[in-house]
Enzyme design. Structure first.
Site, PDB file in Angstrom:
ATOM      1  CG  HIS A  20      17.311   5.799   0.697  1.00  0.00           C
ATOM      2  ND1 HIS A  20      16.409   6.262   1.629  1.00  0.00           N
ATOM      3  CD2 HIS A  20      17.078   6.518  -0.437  1.00  0.00           C
ATOM      4  CE1 HIS A  20      15.652   7.217   1.085  1.00  0.00           C
ATOM      5  NE2 HIS A  20      16.026   7.370  -0.173  1.00  0.00           N
TER       6      HIS A  20
ATOM      7  CB  SER B 187      11.981   6.019  -5.711  1.00  0.00           C
ATOM      8  OG  SER B 187      11.841   7.071  -4.787  1.00  0.00           O
TER       9      SER B 187
ATOM     10  CG  HIS C 180      19.811   9.059   1.633  1.00  0.00           C
ATOM     11  ND1 HIS C 180      20.405  10.141   2.234  1.00  0.00           N
ATOM     12  CD2 HIS C 180      18.891   9.564   0.770  1.00  0.00           C
ATOM     13  CE1 HIS C 180      19.845  11.255   1.760  1.00  0.00           C
ATOM     14  NE2 HIS C 180      18.929  10.925   0.858  1.00  0.00           N
TER      15      HIS C 180
ATOM     16  CB  SER D  15      -0.967  -0.018   1.186  1.00  0.00           C
ATOM     17  OG  SER D  15      -0.248  -0.070   2.400  1.00  0.00           O
TER      18      SER D  15
ATOM     19  NE  ARG E 254      20.248   9.635  -3.004  1.00  0.00           N
ATOM     20  CZ  ARG E 254      18.917   9.598  -2.968  1.00  0.00           C
ATOM     21  NH1 ARG E 254      18.299   8.445  -2.958  1.00  0.00           N
ATOM     22  NH2 ARG E 254      18.219  10.703  -2.954  1.00  0.00           N
TER      23      ARG E 254
ATOM     24  CB  ALA F 101       9.346   9.585  -0.153  1.00  0.00           C
TER      25      ALA F 101
ATOM     26  CD  GLU G 127      15.874  15.645  -4.133  1.00  0.00           C
ATOM     27  OE1 GLU G 127      16.062  14.482  -4.509  1.00  0.00           O
ATOM     28  OE2 GLU G 127      14.886  16.000  -3.458  1.00  0.00           O
TER      29      GLU G 127
ATOM     30  NE  ARG H 227       2.869   7.371   7.928  1.00  0.00           N
ATOM     31  CZ  ARG H 227       2.276   6.729   8.920  1.00  0.00           C
ATOM     32  NH1 ARG H 227       2.098   5.428   8.845  1.00  0.00           N
ATOM     33  NH2 ARG H 227       1.864   7.371   9.972  1.00  0.00           N
TER      34      ARG H 227
ATOM     35  NE  ARG I 208      15.692   5.518  -5.818  1.00  0.00           N
ATOM     36  CZ  ARG I 208      15.532   6.609  -5.071  1.00  0.00           C
ATOM     37  NH1 ARG I 208      15.080   7.739  -5.606  1.00  0.00           N
ATOM     38  NH2 ARG I 208      15.825   6.581  -3.798  1.00  0.00           N
TER      39      ARG I 208
ATOM     40  N   GLY J 155      12.335  14.107  -0.209  1.00  0.00           N
ATOM     41  CA  GLY J 155      12.766  15.057  -1.239  1.00  0.00           C
ATOM     42  C   GLY J 155      11.671  15.446  -2.201  1.00  0.00           C
ATOM     43  N   GLY J 156      11.046  14.450  -2.830  1.00  0.00           N
ATOM     44  CA  GLY J 156       9.962  14.776  -3.732  1.00  0.00           C
ATOM     45  C   GLY J 156       9.898  13.872  -4.932  1.00  0.00           C
TER      46      GLY J 156
ATOM     47  CD  GLU K 276      12.812   0.308  -2.319  1.00  0.00           C
ATOM     48  OE1 GLU K 276      12.025   1.104  -1.767  1.00  0.00           O
ATOM     49  OE2 GLU K 276      13.913  -0.019  -1.827  1.00  0.00           O
TER      50      GLU K 276
END
Ligand code: SIN
Length: 546
Positions: free
Chosen positions: A347, A387, A242, A9, A286, A43, A110, A41, A382, A45-46, A371
């Site tokens: 991450h 994502s 991360h 979900s 990253r 995440a 980013e 839920r 990534r 950054g965006g 994912e």
């Protein structure tokens, strides 16, 4: 119309359920915890998408390919970046209130993006805003049957007979077809749920590692079940760490966007060590930043490095990053006045259940989105904020592909991982039908520590071989267990074996996979690799027109 079982979900599962219900399918949505609990839920950054006039799909494609370190599937990347803007507009229609500034929708920069294109909501609460809007949308669809506290145990698979009539057209005789799932319900009993199609959206597996930004539900249940069912899984060696989790218990994420706004990393003497590491310093890809921090921590005898955001000022920190501000406050830190301790944490898993650009796996009847899937859009590393975009784009596509084609064509089958010197199946198979077999010789923390130390940010052949030998000796809890923790441990052990085996086989460094004994990228190894329990049954690739 088909019966569709959606498992998970987060964004991928919720969107797939809504789309499938709107297309008239009968949808059952199961989730291991409560509906809003998922990786999505958390995440921050965006969502990256080419939505602005000074941006283009081509530029987003290029940045994604560059970050992917030669391992992206160009078709998947093109689909992701081309269809991304429409999916972001869909999210707005579903009620996601992206932040605005004087120019319209606000956007952030980013790492490894050539321009600002990351839209966000609630400052750094993008995932929470997306999750809330989609949960509300699912709840408005009274035709979606939601079952919370229901965990995927295994997929239901049968071998098709000649000219069998199924929702997946005519699979060749002997083909393994997924027709539902066995789940552990809130009553503590395992049940079978039959369906014409199963859409896996179970997310990642941060619980493989001691330190992770993921919630505890992220135990890779979908990847493990798909592998056991015979689906092809790929690129499992590529786990993204991360660079900046707050170095306090629970390791909450400190978004890349903080460095995008100008925060810098400092060593214990206050020096900006990233300046010597990469021309883009704190905004390097990253994996580069994560490894540089890990090296700096070794120089500091394990002490975390500092993220200095003090120059950004209290107003900006509190309005743009309320979630991180709250995490700092809870840890007794005031990041407006002093640098905060940060360290890398597991991450995001680039690898997963192998799919084509329609979310179809190598097993008829089984789709994977988000994912849990390896679409090829992320390659070996990534790009930040791709994502949620991937979950939205491929959830939409998977539903469009339901029942509109033969649906039998798997993705390209990439070279299997080499000679299995570290056999994965034996100890698991030995306990599958033996309910009395309890986990022996390890607990979850031991597995996480082993993975963190030997299959984490820095790897070596010797360390991976040690991890493989150790994992082979551990025994998984039985599939018949009625304990969620046992079933999660069973999955984690399967996945650890698969990941370590894939990492041993990749004798190079590329993207998120770094080996000290093979520190260079080897151009001849620029291809994805899959692992399949029943290799002979993976059919050849065909085109699909949807
Ligand atoms: C972050 O906010 O740094 C995480 C974004 C991502 O993982 O894409």
């Amino acid at each position: 119309m088909a019966s569709v079982l959606v498992i998970g979900s987060g964004l991928g599962g919720l969107l797939a359920a809504v789309r499938a219900a709107d297309a008239g399918h009968h949808v059952v949505l199961v989730t291991k915890s409560v509906l809003p609990e998922s990786n999505t839920r958390y995440a921050q950054g965006g969502i990256a998408a080419a939505l602005f006039r000074d941006d283009s799909v081509d530029a987003h494609v290029l940045d994604t390919l560059r970050a992917g370190a030669g391992l992206c599937d160009p078709e998947a990347v093109r689909v992701l970046c081309t269809e991304g803007p429409a999916r972001v507009r869909d999210l707005i229609r579903f009620g996601v209130d992206f932040d605005r500034d004087e120019s319209g929708v606000a956007r952030g920069l980013e790492a490894a993006h050539s321009r600002s294109r990351v839209v966000h909501a609630g400052g750094d609460a993008t995932g929470a805003a997306v999750e809330a809007a989609l949960v509300a949308t699912v709840q408005r669809r009274t035709t979606i049957e939601v079952r919370e506290h229901t965990m995927l145990v295994d997929l239901l698979v049968s071998e098709s007979t000649a000219h069998e009539s199924t929702a997946h057209a005519d699979p060749a005789p002997g083909t393994r077809v997924v027709h539902g799932a066995r789940v552990l319900g809130p009553d503590g009993v395992q049940h079978s749920l039959n369906a014409d199609a199963v859409i896996l959206a179970t997310g990642g597996a941060g619980a493989l590692y001691t330190h992770t930004t993921n919630p505890t539900v992220a135990t890779g249940d979908g990847v493990a079940a798909a592998y056991r069912a015979g689906a092809s899984v790929a690129d499992l060696e590529f786990y993204q760490f991360h660079p900046t989790a707050l170095a306090v218990p629970g390791t909450p994420l400190v978004s890349e966007a903080v460095r995008g706004e100008g925060a810098v990393l400092r060593g214990e003497l206050g020096e900006r060590f990233m300046l010597a590491e990469h021309p883009d310093a704190e905004l390097a890809p990253r994996d580069v930043v994560a490894r540089a921090i890990a090296r700096q921590m070794e120089r500091q005898h394990g002490a975390p490095v500092s993220l200095d955001a003090t120059a950004l000022g209290r107003d900006l920190l509190e309005t743009r990053f309320p979630t991180i501000t709250a995490a700092c406050t809870a840890a007794g830190l005031d990041w407006a006045v002093a640098p905060i301790p940060v360290a890398p944490a597991a991450h995001y898993w680039m690898g997963g259940v192998e799919t084509d650009v329609w979310g179809r796996t190598s097993l008829p009847g089984l789709f994977a989105v988000g994912e849990v899937a390896r679409t090829g859009a992320h390659g070996a590393n990534r790009l930040a904020s791709n994502s949620l975009l991937e979950a939205a784009v491929f959830a939409d596509r998977a539903v469009r592909a339901l029942g509109r084609s033969a649906a039998l064509e798997p993705v390209a089958t990439v070279a299997p991982v080499g000679t299995p010197t570290h056999q994965l199946d034996a100890p698991v198979a030995a306990t599958q039908d033996d309910p009395s077999a309890l986990a022996q010789g390890h607990d979850r923390a031991a597995l996480q520590n082993l993975m963190w130390e030997f299959a984490g940010v820095h790897r070596s052949g010797a360390g991976l071989a040690h991890a493989a030998d150790t994992l082979v000796g551990w025994i998984a809890p039985a599939a018949t267990s009625t304990s969620v923790a046992d079933l999660e441990d069973r999955n984690l052990l399967d996945l650890a074996r698969l990941l370590v085996s894939a990492a041993l086989a990749r004798e190079e460094s590329r993207g998120a996979h770094y080996r000290s004994d093979f520190p260079l990228t080897r151009p001849e190894l620029a291809q994805s690799r899959s692992q399949t329990r029943y290799p002979a049954l993976v059919p050849a690739k065909e085109a699909i027109a949807c």
